[in-house]
Design a protein around this motif. Structure first.
Motif, PDB file in Angstrom:
ATOM      1  N   MET A   1      33.018  38.779  79.727  1.00  0.00           N
ATOM      2  CA  MET A   1      32.109  37.411  79.802  1.00  0.00           C
ATOM      3  C   MET A   1      30.938  37.642  79.070  1.00  0.00           C
ATOM      4  O   MET A   1      29.995  38.686  79.433  1.00  0.00           O
ATOM      5  N   LEU A   2      30.421  36.870  78.414  1.00  0.00           N
ATOM      6  CA  LEU A   2      29.319  36.933  77.417  1.00  0.00           C
ATOM      7  C   LEU A   2      28.137  36.104  78.111  1.00  0.00           C
ATOM      8  O   LEU A   2      28.426  34.812  78.356  1.00  0.00           O
ATOM      9  N   HIS A   3      27.072  36.920  78.876  1.00  0.00           N
ATOM     10  CA  HIS A   3      26.114  35.845  79.223  1.00  0.00           C
ATOM     11  C   HIS A   3      25.069  35.549  78.445  1.00  0.00           C
ATOM     12  O   HIS A   3      25.015  35.737  77.081  1.00  0.00           O
ATOM     13  N   LYS A   4      24.113  34.777  78.540  1.00  0.00           N
ATOM     14  CA  LYS A   4      22.648  34.365  77.701  1.00  0.00           C
ATOM     15  C   LYS A   4      22.111  35.764  77.116  1.00  0.00           C
ATOM     16  O   LYS A   4      21.720  36.426  78.191  1.00  0.00           O
ATOM     17  N   PRO A   5      22.079  35.912  76.003  1.00  0.00           N
ATOM     18  CA  PRO A   5      21.386  37.234  75.347  1.00  0.00           C
ATOM     19  C   PRO A   5      19.783  37.279  75.685  1.00  0.00           C
ATOM     20  O   PRO A   5      19.442  36.162  75.790  1.00  0.00           O
ATOM     21  N   PHE A   6      19.522  38.397  76.075  1.00  0.00           N
ATOM     22  CA  PHE A   6      17.973  38.626  76.338  1.00  0.00           C
ATOM     23  C   PHE A   6      17.270  38.596  75.127  1.00  0.00           C
ATOM     24  O   PHE A   6      16.027  38.157  74.820  1.00  0.00           O
ATOM     25  N   TYR A   7      17.934  38.860  73.750  1.00  0.00           N
ATOM     26  CA  TYR A   7      17.258  38.340  72.461  1.00  0.00           C
ATOM     27  C   TYR A   7      18.089  37.280  71.940  1.00  0.00           C
ATOM     28  O   TYR A   7      19.581  37.011  71.707  1.00  0.00           O
ATOM     29  N   ASP A   8      17.534  36.264  71.540  1.00  0.00           N
ATOM     30  CA  ASP A   8      18.092  34.851  71.303  1.00  0.00           C
ATOM     31  C   ASP A   8      18.144  34.873  69.720  1.00  0.00           C
ATOM     32  O   ASP A   8      16.985  34.643  68.976  1.00  0.00           O
ATOM     33  N   PRO A   9      19.602  34.981  69.276  1.00  0.00           N
ATOM     34  CA  PRO A   9      19.798  34.929  67.980  1.00  0.00           C
ATOM     35  C   PRO A   9      19.123  33.719  67.133  1.00  0.00           C
ATOM     36  O   PRO A   9      19.311  33.564  65.757  1.00  0.00           O
ATOM     37  N   LYS A  10      18.957  32.534  68.052  1.00  0.00           N
ATOM     38  CA  LYS A  10      18.587  31.142  67.416  1.00  0.00           C
ATOM     39  C   LYS A  10      17.008  31.376  67.092  1.00  0.00           C
ATOM     40  O   LYS A  10      16.688  30.171  66.728  1.00  0.00           O
ATOM     41  N   LYS A  11      16.469  32.292  67.736  1.00  0.00           N
ATOM     42  CA  LYS A  11      15.101  32.393  67.357  1.00  0.00           C
ATOM     43  C   LYS A  11      14.738  33.300  66.337  1.00  0.00           C
ATOM     44  O   LYS A  11      15.493  34.340  66.171  1.00  0.00           O
ATOM     45  N   THR A  12      13.374  33.164  65.686  1.00  0.00           N
ATOM     46  CA  THR A  12      13.018  34.215  65.058  1.00  0.00           C
ATOM     47  C   THR A  12      12.664  35.558  65.579  1.00  0.00           C
ATOM     48  O   THR A  12      12.563  35.505  66.800  1.00  0.00           O
ATOM     49  N   TYR A  13      12.466  36.604  64.684  1.00  0.00           N
ATOM     50  CA  TYR A  13      12.056  37.676  65.481  1.00  0.00           C
ATOM     51  C   TYR A  13      10.724  37.593  66.121  1.00  0.00           C
ATOM     52  O   TYR A  13      10.409  38.123  67.192  1.00  0.00           O
ATOM     53  N   LYS A  14       9.836  37.048  65.345  1.00  0.00           N
ATOM     54  CA  LYS A  14       8.330  36.612  66.081  1.00  0.00           C
ATOM     55  C   LYS A  14       8.427  35.923  67.506  1.00  0.00           C
ATOM     56  O   LYS A  14       7.773  36.382  68.345  1.00  0.00           O
ATOM     57  N   GLU A  15       9.456  34.898  67.348  1.00  0.00           N
ATOM     58  CA  GLU A  15       9.448  34.236  68.546  1.00  0.00           C
ATOM     59  C   GLU A  15      10.135  34.936  69.618  1.00  0.00           C
ATOM     60  O   GLU A  15       9.758  34.687  70.777  1.00  0.00           O
ATOM     61  N   ASN A  16      11.050  35.722  69.193  1.00  0.00           N
ATOM     62  CA  ASN A  16      11.486  36.363  70.328  1.00  0.00           C
ATOM     63  C   ASN A  16      10.571  37.546  70.879  1.00  0.00           C
ATOM     64  O   ASN A  16      10.410  37.750  72.164  1.00  0.00           O
ATOM     65  N   PHE A  17       9.853  38.037  69.894  1.00  0.00           N
ATOM     66  CA  PHE A  17       8.826  39.088  70.389  1.00  0.00           C
ATOM     67  C   PHE A  17       7.843  38.562  71.362  1.00  0.00           C
ATOM     68  O   PHE A  17       7.384  39.287  72.102  1.00  0.00           O
TER      69      PHE A  17
END
Length: 357
Positions: free
Chosen positions: A1-17
């Motif tokens: 089962m895949l959960h919501k990832p803690f790093y969001d691929p739909k956001k930029t690196y800076k937004e994730n940071f």
């Protein structure tokens, strides 16, 4: 089962940071380990020799969340001696791979899909971004103060190729990065040798002469502090043996396998990721390369025995279940690490602990 990832691929690196982590990593719930940590790694006791490798733990917020979700060995994202930008968005895309990838298929090229599926295989192209040392040194120091018992923070680093640089400067920059990470308080360091070499598109770990010089210089600076080297898949096993013969007595750990460089293309055969010709090839990780990780662990274990060496083996590649963890342990890994598997399953450490502790 895949959960919501803690790093969001739909956001930029800076937004994730700035905004992350996401999903269960942000819910504040803390997993409580029972009893006392009994597994020893470099003189440090952990509950389970399992953790998250360099990459997705962008800063102290991510590291703290990983620790609170039960991951015992956490690697702070690879840093440099100066600020370095991320590759353009997107940085993570899913691949339609549910079986083992072959080296030939990766050379020919793979076209991404639009959905993340289980089993998970992805490609990531960040370019090893880094903030200024003044930021990440202070950030690491805060994590060190927070670390509870049974946990290890590993500091990952690499040298930077400057426009007018040469091999000597590159090696010294590697050593400087190691010095800065050690000064931050990390008791275990990781040198990323699976990055582009000075003046070449080839990975540093394939250049045995330069890798040996880099590790020798680093050890002069850090002394007895345990040093892990992170490498990628070696198709040429004799080349891997030559590397271990040269550096095996200098290092305390080998981490393998990092992502495998793969041609990422559109359906018409053109480059998929924008940002210049350097992004035609991108690192692939996940279930599709698990065979490579297991193969490398087996080879490293054989070489360790053959040459009577004592380095610890950190097994990487496609770990997303308790069964995967055990496969790596059976192959000879002392420590098992997950990257993509942990990103999409924040409870992975808890699941493995419930089965093997």
């Amino acid at each position: 089962m895949l959960h919501k990832p803690f790093y969001d691929p739909k956001k930029t690196y800076k937004e994730n940071f700035n905004e992350g982590p996401f999903g269960a990593f942000s819910d504040g719930n803390v997993y409580k380990d029972k009893g006392q940590p009994k597994n020893e790694i470099f003189g440090h006791k952990v509950y389970l020799p399992f953790g998250i490798g360099a990459g997705p733990l962008l800063n102290g917020k991510f590291v703290k969340a990983a620790i609170e979700k039960g991951f015992d060995i956490v690697v702070y994202k690879t840093v440099r001696t100066r600020e370095y930008p991320s590759n353009p968005f997107p940085n993570i895309v899913p691949l339609p791979v549910s079986v083992n990838l072959t080296i030939n298929s990766m050379k020919k090229g793979i076209t991404p899909t639009s959905k993340y599926t289980n089993p998970l295989t992805i490609t990531n192209s960040f370019g090893v971004p880094s903030f200024d040392p003044r930021f990440w040194q202070d950030d690491i120091k805060k994590i060190i103060k927070f670390l509870p018992k049974g946990k290890i923070l590993i500091g990952s680093f690499q040298g930077t190729v400057e426009a007018n640089s040469n091999q000597s400067r590159y090696i010294k920059d590697f050593a400087k990065a190691a010095k800065l990470v050690k000064e931050s308080g990390c008791k275990v360091l990781e040198a990323n040798l699976s990055c582009p070499n000075e003046g070449s598109s080839h990975l540093l770990c394939f250049d045995i002469s330069t890798s040996t010089k880099v590790i020798t210089e680093i050890k002069k600076i850090i002394g007895k502090t345990p040093l892990i080297v992170k490498i990628t898949y070696f198709e040429d096993k004799k080349q891997l043996e030559n590397l271990i013969q040269k550096i095996g007595h200098l290092i305390q750990g080998v981490a393998a396998t990092n992502t495998i460089s793969t041609k990422i293309i559109k359906r018409d055969g053109t480059q998929y990721l924008s940002g210049g010709p350097g992004r035609l090839w991108s690192g692939v990780g996940g279930k599709g390369i698990m065979w490579a990780g297991l193969e490398m662990v087996t080879e490293l274990n054989n070489l360790r025995n053959k040459y009577h060496l004592s380095y610890k083996i950190f097994g990487y590649g496609g770990v997303s279940s308790p069964k995967d963890y055990q496969k790596y342990k059976d192959a000879g890994a002392d420590v098992v690490m997950s990257v993509g598997g942990s990103m999409w399953n924040p409870y992975l450490a808890q699941e493995i602990k419930s089965k093997y502790l």
